[in-house]
Design a protein around this motif. Structure first.
Motif, PDB file in Angstrom:
ATOM      1  N   GLY A  57      72.919 133.107  70.020  1.00 30.14           N
ATOM      2  CA  GLY A  57      72.075 133.669  70.840  1.00 30.14           C
ATOM      3  C   GLY A  57      70.839 133.751  70.665  1.00 30.14           C
ATOM      4  O   GLY A  57      69.815 134.184  71.374  1.00 30.14           O
ATOM      5  N   LEU A  58      70.285 133.016  69.536  1.00 35.50           N
ATOM      6  CA  LEU A  58      68.922 132.869  69.114  1.00 35.50           C
ATOM      7  C   LEU A  58      68.266 131.819  69.854  1.00 35.50           C
ATOM      8  O   LEU A  58      66.867 131.841  69.983  1.00 35.50           O
ATOM      9  CB  LEU A  58      68.856 132.577  67.637  1.00 35.50           C
ATOM     10  N   THR A  59      69.078 130.723  70.413  1.00 36.72           N
ATOM     11  CA  THR A  59      68.392 129.519  70.827  1.00 36.72           C
ATOM     12  C   THR A  59      67.367 129.823  72.095  1.00 36.72           C
ATOM     13  O   THR A  59      66.585 129.053  72.341  1.00 36.72           O
ATOM     14  CB  THR A  59      69.224 128.511  71.246  1.00 36.72           C
ATOM     15  N   ALA A  60      68.011 130.767  72.829  1.00 37.08           N
ATOM     16  CA  ALA A  60      67.109 131.219  74.073  1.00 37.08           C
ATOM     17  C   ALA A  60      65.892 131.569  73.342  1.00 37.08           C
ATOM     18  O   ALA A  60      64.698 131.407  74.216  1.00 37.08           O
ATOM     19  CB  ALA A  60      67.691 132.191  74.929  1.00 37.08           C
ATOM     20  N   THR A  61      65.599 132.544  72.566  1.00 37.11           N
ATOM     21  CA  THR A  61      64.593 133.039  71.902  1.00 37.11           C
ATOM     22  C   THR A  61      63.815 131.740  71.247  1.00 37.11           C
ATOM     23  O   THR A  61      62.620 131.858  71.716  1.00 37.11           O
ATOM     24  CB  THR A  61      64.914 133.989  70.941  1.00 37.11           C
ATOM     25  N   ILE A  62      64.523 130.822  70.895  1.00 35.69           N
ATOM     26  CA  ILE A  62      63.791 129.876  70.119  1.00 35.69           C
ATOM     27  C   ILE A  62      62.905 129.312  71.276  1.00 35.69           C
ATOM     28  O   ILE A  62      61.699 128.748  71.129  1.00 35.69           O
ATOM     29  CB  ILE A  62      64.709 128.909  69.494  1.00 35.69           C
ATOM     30  N   LEU A  93      56.400 120.587  57.102  1.00 37.00           N
ATOM     31  CA  LEU A  93      57.901 120.627  57.438  1.00 37.00           C
ATOM     32  C   LEU A  93      58.024 118.813  57.327  1.00 37.00           C
ATOM     33  O   LEU A  93      57.546 118.070  57.657  1.00 37.00           O
ATOM     34  CB  LEU A  93      57.818 121.026  58.754  1.00 37.00           C
ATOM     35  N   VAL A  94      59.502 118.811  56.605  1.00 41.76           N
ATOM     36  CA  VAL A  94      60.164 117.747  56.574  1.00 41.76           C
ATOM     37  C   VAL A  94      61.386 117.781  57.088  1.00 41.76           C
ATOM     38  O   VAL A  94      62.348 118.576  57.072  1.00 41.76           O
ATOM     39  CB  VAL A  94      60.265 117.313  55.056  1.00 41.76           C
ATOM     40  N   VAL A  95      61.556 116.825  58.370  1.00 36.86           N
ATOM     41  CA  VAL A  95      62.807 116.786  58.967  1.00 36.86           C
ATOM     42  C   VAL A  95      63.534 115.562  58.753  1.00 36.86           C
ATOM     43  O   VAL A  95      63.055 114.414  58.775  1.00 36.86           O
ATOM     44  CB  VAL A  95      62.658 116.941  60.712  1.00 36.86           C
ATOM     45  N   ALA A  96      64.742 115.668  58.234  1.00 41.71           N
ATOM     46  CA  ALA A  96      65.560 114.579  57.985  1.00 41.71           C
ATOM     47  C   ALA A  96      66.665 114.456  59.007  1.00 41.71           C
ATOM     48  O   ALA A  96      67.518 115.288  59.411  1.00 41.71           O
ATOM     49  CB  ALA A  96      66.220 114.812  56.676  1.00 41.71           C
ATOM     50  N   ASN A  97      66.911 113.227  59.455  1.00 37.70           N
ATOM     51  CA  ASN A  97      67.697 112.932  60.393  1.00 37.70           C
ATOM     52  C   ASN A  97      68.966 112.336  60.086  1.00 37.70           C
ATOM     53  O   ASN A  97      69.047 111.354  59.780  1.00 37.70           O
ATOM     54  CB  ASN A  97      67.066 111.973  61.507  1.00 37.70           C
ATOM     55  N   GLY A  98      70.151 113.205  59.996  1.00 40.19           N
ATOM     56  CA  GLY A  98      71.427 112.545  59.683  1.00 40.19           C
ATOM     57  C   GLY A  98      72.163 113.333  58.397  1.00 40.19           C
ATOM     58  O   GLY A  98      71.666 113.611  57.581  1.00 40.19           O
ATOM     59  N   ILE A 128      61.592 122.235  68.853  1.00 40.22           N
ATOM     60  CA  ILE A 128      61.814 123.595  68.588  1.00 40.22           C
ATOM     61  C   ILE A 128      61.522 124.004  67.098  1.00 40.22           C
ATOM     62  O   ILE A 128      60.898 124.965  66.853  1.00 40.22           O
ATOM     63  CB  ILE A 128      63.022 123.962  68.990  1.00 40.22           C
ATOM     64  N   MET A 129      62.060 123.106  66.267  1.00 45.14           N
ATOM     65  CA  MET A 129      61.966 123.584  64.847  1.00 45.14           C
ATOM     66  C   MET A 129      60.536 123.329  64.406  1.00 45.14           C
ATOM     67  O   MET A 129      60.085 124.044  63.589  1.00 45.14           O
ATOM     68  CB  MET A 129      62.905 122.545  64.246  1.00 45.14           C
TER      69      MET A 129
END
Length: 339
Positions: A13-18, A93-98, A277-278
């Motif tokens: 339910g949080l993704t709509a808010t996100i 922010l560090v986003v790691a893919n995988g 989004i993140m």
């Protein structure tokens, strides 16, 4: 297992808010916010997983006016150094893919508690230390696989001949297993008698197109009318085989319809949207740590891309109706099955 599943599902339910928060470009917690994106192996131009994530990085940078950087992982040994380099450089922010970043995220995130870390395809449960500055992103790939498997089986049934379709995975990583598991279930929903061949190319690089092409050619020789590639850059070889042998190809993650008229459709996974989004949430200092965010059919994170105009309109209507049923929770799909 039940406890873990509930922890993820509770976030639906949080993704709509996100999405609402993410659309805002309001004031950030600080004006010098910076974000780094660390790819996995398989090339930045894999036309699927890594490329999608990087497109998200570029897009969010332009949208909210922040500095971003990509760290390219060329080989497995680059994963930890890249994460350490990004964190040491002070990226907020560090986003790691995988999936394969899990072990290294569990090492790096606790060492940099004032920075935020996000792992695509890395549930928080893969980080035993439980860092509070870590957020996991998971996808319901089995739902996307189900949809394209259903459409492929309907198309094969209408075409006639051998009722066989297939899938080529790079390796047995969770996301690939889920995609193929859904594909098989969706195909059986459309035609219980259809045969679904599923093989791995065993490509640790996710970029060896020759390996995936070889597997796909073997499947086509066994009568496969449609080849679903679930192998990143390697899978482009499988789609090349489908084109050469004049059978359908099915893309993965990104909409790969642009590859040619042989493309039936693609199972889409909005990695780019997750990155956007993140990052926006972190920019606003609203990124919750210690949780997983789930992207699925219901919230638009999973689906299927452009469909060939050659596909029967009635079959496409059935696939769209099925998608709505999945979104409403009326069809239950097992995330993994034996194959």
């Amino acid at each position: 297992m039940i406890r873990r599943t509930k922890a993820v599902v509770a976030l639906l339910g949080l993704t709509a808010t996100i999405a609402l928060v993410a659309s805002s470009t309001g004031s950030a917690s600080h004006d010098d916010f910076r974000m780094a994106f660390v790819t996995d192996i398989g090339s930045l131009q894999d036309k699927s997983f890594n490329q999608l994530g990087n497109e998200g990085r570029i897009r969010v940078g332009k949208q909210i006016g922040i500095s971003t950087r990509v760290y390219v992982t060329n080989k497995a040994e680059d994963r930890l150094p890249n994460l350490l380099a990004a964190a040491s450089a002070g990226y907020d922010l560090v986003v790691a893919n995988g999936f394969f970043h899990a072990e290294h995220l569990d090492t790096v995130a606790p060492r940099f508690p004032r920075q935020k870390f996000v792992g695509i395809d890395v549930t928080k449960f893969l980080l035993p230390s439980g860092p509070s500055n870590y957020t996991g992103i998971v996808f319901s790939e089995h739902e996307g696989g189900y949809l394209v498997g259903y459409l492929a089986a309907l198309t094969a049934k209408r075409t006639g001949g051998k009722q066989v379709i297939s899938a080529v995975g790079a390796n047995a990583v969770p996301a690939i297993v889920k995609y193929i598991s859904g594909y098989i279930q969706g195909a059986k929903k459309a035609n219980p008698k259809i045969k679904v061949i599923a093989n791995y190319a065993n490509d640790p690089t996710f970029s060896d197109q020759a390996k995936c092409k070889k597997v796909a050619l073997r499947q086509i020789a066994q009568g496969s009318q449609a080849v679903f590639q679930v192998a990143g850059g390697c899978g482009l070889g499988a789609l090349s085989a489908a084109k050469e042998k004049k059978v359908w190809g099915i893309g993965v993650d990104a909409d790969q319809s642009y590859l040619g008229a042989h493309m039936l459709t693609s199972a889409t996974k909005k990695v780019d949207l997750a990155v956007v989004i993140m990052t926006k949430r972190a920019h606003l200092d609203r990124l919750q740590g210690g949780v997983d965010f789930l992207f699925n059919v219901k919230n638009g994170g999973i689906g299927f891309g452009k469909v060939s105009p050659k596909v029967n309109k009635g079959d496409l209507a059935k696939a769209n109706a099925l998608k709505r049923q999945i979104a409403k929770g009326q069809i239950k799909i097992k995330p993994t099955i034996k194959f």
